[in-house]
Design an enzyme around this catalytic site. Structure first.
Site, PDB file in Angstrom:
ATOM      1  N   ARG A 242       0.849  -1.187   0.000  1.00 56.39           N
ATOM      2  CA  ARG A 242       0.000   0.000   0.000  1.00 56.39           C
ATOM      3  C   ARG A 242       0.889   1.243   0.000  1.00 56.39           C
ATOM      4  O   ARG A 242       1.954   1.235   0.633  1.00 56.39           O
ATOM      5  CB  ARG A 242      -0.885   0.052   1.262  1.00 56.39           C
ATOM      6  CG  ARG A 242      -2.158  -0.764   1.171  1.00 56.39           C
ATOM      7  CD  ARG A 242      -3.168  -0.141   0.202  1.00 56.39           C
ATOM      8  NE  ARG A 242      -4.360  -0.958   0.014  1.00 56.39           N
ATOM      9  CZ  ARG A 242      -4.515  -1.868  -0.954  1.00 56.39           C
ATOM     10  NH1 ARG A 242      -3.551  -2.114  -1.811  1.00 56.39           N
ATOM     11  NH2 ARG A 242      -5.647  -2.536  -1.079  1.00 56.39           N
ATOM     12  N   GLU A 271      -2.845   7.952  -4.515  1.00 54.98           N
ATOM     13  CA  GLU A 271      -3.303   7.320  -5.765  1.00 54.98           C
ATOM     14  C   GLU A 271      -4.643   7.922  -6.170  1.00 54.98           C
ATOM     15  O   GLU A 271      -5.436   8.260  -5.284  1.00 54.98           O
ATOM     16  CB  GLU A 271      -3.475   5.814  -5.539  1.00 54.98           C
ATOM     17  CG  GLU A 271      -2.154   5.099  -5.417  1.00 54.98           C
ATOM     18  CD  GLU A 271      -2.308   3.566  -5.377  1.00 54.98           C
ATOM     19  OE1 GLU A 271      -3.320   3.043  -5.872  1.00 54.98           O
ATOM     20  OE2 GLU A 271      -1.407   2.926  -4.854  1.00 54.98           O
ATOM     21  N   HIS A 289      -0.577   0.225  -9.844  1.00 53.52           N
ATOM     22  CA  HIS A 289      -1.390  -0.621  -8.942  1.00 53.52           C
ATOM     23  C   HIS A 289      -2.082  -1.755  -9.710  1.00 53.52           C
ATOM     24  O   HIS A 289      -3.308  -1.865  -9.737  1.00 53.52           O
ATOM     25  CB  HIS A 289      -2.424   0.239  -8.185  1.00 53.52           C
ATOM     26  CG  HIS A 289      -2.874  -0.416  -6.911  1.00 53.52           C
ATOM     27  ND1 HIS A 289      -3.289   0.297  -5.817  1.00 53.52           N
ATOM     28  CD2 HIS A 289      -2.973  -1.726  -6.549  1.00 53.52           C
ATOM     29  CE1 HIS A 289      -3.627  -0.545  -4.840  1.00 53.52           C
ATOM     30  NE2 HIS A 289      -3.428  -1.778  -5.277  1.00 53.52           N
TER      31      HIS A 289
END
Ligand code: NAD
Length: 315
Positions: A242, A271, A289
């Site tokens: 993360r 993000e 991602h």
């Protein structure tokens, strides 16, 4: 019953739901229109893009289940939903191998400078690549090197298995006591147990030639200034867990000083708009991602999500 698959769902999962008598709508409704339109559905499935916060839950009292295709549920107010009697479901195991393989795509890219040569060859190498050849001639092999894994859960263990298969040594750290061996199953059903070693957090930082992070994001970075200082000089570092698990500002400093030779990031602060210093850094291998974004993982996620939703909605 109607299910809104707002971030999409694999065809097999959709078919399972339809065969069980549910209507599945894969239209993507923008976040700012969801409170109004979700009222016509009994359940919603999301990936990481759609947010299911308290206000949306309050606006849609019909919702009986929220399904997250994937692991992290940071985009859902899970406790609040559950306090309202809504089933909240995720598919934690379905994508572990895909994330582990992406870690190795990044590691192999890192040790042979692929991330950089792919940027520079089209620009500087079109007439004569002799200069670039020299720049990229200092690659190293992964075999015989030590991979340090931080967080030895589902993805950490899959990553360790790929490393063992490539002849690396594996050390790891976790909050809980973990295994001393991992089983590797090769084609033909041949199974071997290979050793892994649990050490302290500090020892992983000090001993690893390459580090891979597989922990959830809690409230502060796991790797910040003090931790960077403990790393071996020239270490390679991968974060597919993360954003926020690594302090990005300290990472840039460590790359610029040479402490870290390359970094690979699949996840970012802020993000989906990471900072430019990260995106343009010449020593960072980037993916947007996509750890879980393989056909196989999405297939498994869709099926697992469908089966869990059928179970929850038919209760
Ligand atoms: P998991 O729960 O199976 O494993 C996490 C492990 O980390 C656990 O064993 C836990 O004890 C350990 N841990 C937690 N905090 C720690 C700490 N401070 N130090 C050491 N160990 C610690 O989770 P998982 O399924 O392996 O997922 C790991 C991470 O990968 C999560 O952050 C998840 O959101 C992320 N993820 C990313 C992608 C992607 O597309 N890149 C896809 C799936 C999951």
């Amino acid at each position: 019953m109607r299910i809104l698959a707002n971030d999409g769902i694999d065809l097999m999962g959709k078919k399972l739901l339809e065969d069980a008598g549910f209507e599945v709508d894969t239209t993507h409704i923008p976040q700012d229109q969801l409170a109004e339109k979700l009222q016509n559905y009994d359940a919603i499935t999301v990936r990481s893009a759609t947010k299911v916060r308290q206000a949306l839950i309050d606006a849609c009292p019909n919702i009986k289940a929220i399904g997250r295709g994937g692991v992290g549920m940071d985009n859902i107010d899970v406790e609040y939903a559950r306090s309202k009697g809504i089933a909240v479901i995720n598919t934690p195991a379905a994508s572990s191998l895909s994330v582990a393989e992406l870690v190795f795509a990044h590691l192999l890219s890192g040790v042979r400078f692929l991330y950089d040569s792919n940027r520079k060859m089209p620009v500087e190498g079109n007439t004569n690549f002799a200069g670039l050849k020299k720049a990229y001639a200092k690659g190293v092999e992964l075999k015989g090197k030590t991979l340090g894994v931080i967080g030895f859960g589902r993805i950490g263990r899959e990553t360790a298995k790929v490393a063992l298969g490539m002849g690396m040594d594996v050390i790891y750290t976790d909050l809980f006591e973990g295994p001393t061996t991992l089983p590797l199953i090769f084609s033909g059903g041949i199974e071997v147990d290979l050793p892994v070693k649990q050490v302290s957090f500090e020892e992983v930082l000090k001993q690893a030639d390459f580090l891979s992070l597989h922990v959830p994001f809690l409230d502060k970075p796991v790797i910040g200034k003090e931790e960077f200082a403990l790393l071996k000089d020239g270490v390679g570092l991968v974060n597919a867990s993360r954003g926020g698990v690594i302090d990005e500002q300290e990472l840039i400093a460590a790359l610029d000083s040479g402490k870290v030779s390359f970094a690979a990031l699949d996840v970012f602060d802020n993000e989906p708009t990471p900072r430019e210093e990260i995106l343009k850094h010449p020593k960072i291998s980037l993916t947007p991602h996509i750890g879980a974004a393989t056909d196989e993982a999405q297939g498994r996620i869709g099926v697992e999500l469908a089966l869990l939703l059928i179970d929850a909605l038919k209760k």
